[in-house]
Design a protein around this motif. Structure first.
Motif, PDB file in Angstrom:
ATOM      1  N   GLU A   4      55.214  31.593  55.218  1.00 43.38           N
ATOM      2  CA  GLU A   4      54.160  31.350  56.205  1.00 43.38           C
ATOM      3  C   GLU A   4      53.281  32.590  56.287  1.00 43.38           C
ATOM      4  OE1 GLU A   4      53.492  30.412  60.947  1.00 43.38           O
ATOM      5  OE2 GLU A   4      55.505  30.321  60.105  1.00 43.38           O
ATOM      6  N   ALA A   5      51.992  32.406  56.048  1.00 42.16           N
ATOM      7  CA  ALA A   5      51.030  33.502  56.149  1.00 42.16           C
ATOM      8  C   ALA A   5      50.472  33.536  57.570  1.00 42.16           C
ATOM      9  CB  ALA A   5      49.900  33.299  55.151  1.00 42.16           C
ATOM     10  N   GLN A   6      50.473  34.711  58.180  1.00 40.04           N
ATOM     11  CA  GLN A   6      49.928  34.875  59.524  1.00 40.04           C
ATOM     12  C   GLN A   6      48.406  34.979  59.496  1.00 40.04           C
ATOM     13  OE1 GLN A   6      51.870  34.802  62.423  1.00 40.04           O
ATOM     14  NE2 GLN A   6      53.364  34.113  60.935  1.00 40.04           N
ATOM     15  N   GLN A   7      47.878  35.310  58.317  1.00 35.69           N
ATOM     16  CA  GLN A   7      46.432  35.403  58.125  1.00 35.69           C
ATOM     17  C   GLN A   7      46.159  35.096  56.658  1.00 35.69           C
ATOM     18  OE1 GLN A   7      45.731  39.419  59.334  1.00 35.69           O
ATOM     19  NE2 GLN A   7      46.568  40.301  57.472  1.00 35.69           N
ATOM     20  N   PRO A   8      44.898  34.791  56.314  1.00 39.81           N
ATOM     21  CA  PRO A   8      44.605  34.508  54.904  1.00 39.81           C
ATOM     22  C   PRO A   8      44.995  35.693  54.010  1.00 39.81           C
ATOM     23  CG  PRO A   8      42.768  33.861  56.289  1.00 39.81           C
ATOM     24  CD  PRO A   8      43.732  34.618  57.175  1.00 39.81           C
ATOM     25  N   ILE A   9      45.451  35.396  52.796  1.00 38.47           N
ATOM     26  CA  ILE A   9      45.868  36.414  51.833  1.00 38.47           C
ATOM     27  C   ILE A   9      44.798  36.535  50.757  1.00 38.47           C
ATOM     28  CG2 ILE A   9      47.579  37.019  50.082  1.00 38.47           C
ATOM     29  CD1 ILE A   9      49.668  35.634  51.771  1.00 38.47           C
ATOM     30  N   GLU A  10      44.391  37.764  50.499  1.00 31.66           N
ATOM     31  CA  GLU A  10      43.417  38.013  49.440  1.00 31.66           C
ATOM     32  C   GLU A  10      44.153  38.173  48.117  1.00 31.66           C
ATOM     33  OE1 GLU A  10      40.682  41.170  50.189  1.00 31.66           O
ATOM     34  OE2 GLU A  10      40.429  40.594  52.291  1.00 31.66           O
ATOM     35  N   GLY A  11      43.732  37.446  47.123  1.00 33.90           N
ATOM     36  CA  GLY A  11      44.314  37.575  45.796  1.00 33.90           C
ATOM     37  C   GLY A  11      45.618  36.813  45.650  1.00 33.90           C
ATOM     38  N   ASP A  12      46.174  36.931  44.470  1.00 34.42           N
ATOM     39  CA  ASP A  12      47.408  36.214  44.158  1.00 34.42           C
ATOM     40  C   ASP A  12      48.592  37.161  44.040  1.00 34.42           C
ATOM     41  OD1 ASP A  12      46.463  33.586  44.104  1.00 34.42           O
ATOM     42  OD2 ASP A  12      45.643  33.872  42.107  1.00 34.42           O
TER      43      ASP A  12
END
Length: 103
Positions: A4-12
């Protein structure tokens, strides 16, 4: 695994799952894109959860004993690990999921 991401993730990022002995030697390892490449982390927006099924093959020469199952994420190009947060614990670049007894 469920991420679960708490905020958008940049990149892979690449997911790692390691089975570590008392000396931190790897008895099993699986590093790959999340969910077999169908859910790249660049598309993880805050609040969403995703399942990521993993299977490990323990090395045939792994000595019997207790091993730690740890997981985390890293950038494939640089090896830089993502800092993970879990309630009640400080930040870490890997999380211990459980222990496994190898016989």
């Amino acid at each position: 695994l469920y991420w679960e991401a708490q905020q958008p993730i940049e990149g892979d990022y690449t997911v790692f799952v390691h089975l570590l002995g008392a000396d931190d030697r790897k008895a099993a390892q699986l590093d790959s894109a999340p969910a077999g490449g169908t859910r790249p982390t660049r598309g993880w927006n805050g609040g969403g959860r995703g399942a990521d099924l993993r299977a490990l093959q323990v090395a045939a020469d792994a000595p019997p004993g207790e091993y730690r199952l740890v997981v985390g994420l890293y950038r494939l190009a640089t090896g830089e690990r993502l800092v993970l947060l879990r309630e009640g614990r400080g930040p870490s670049t890997q999380l211990q999921v459980t222990t496994v007894n190898v016989q």
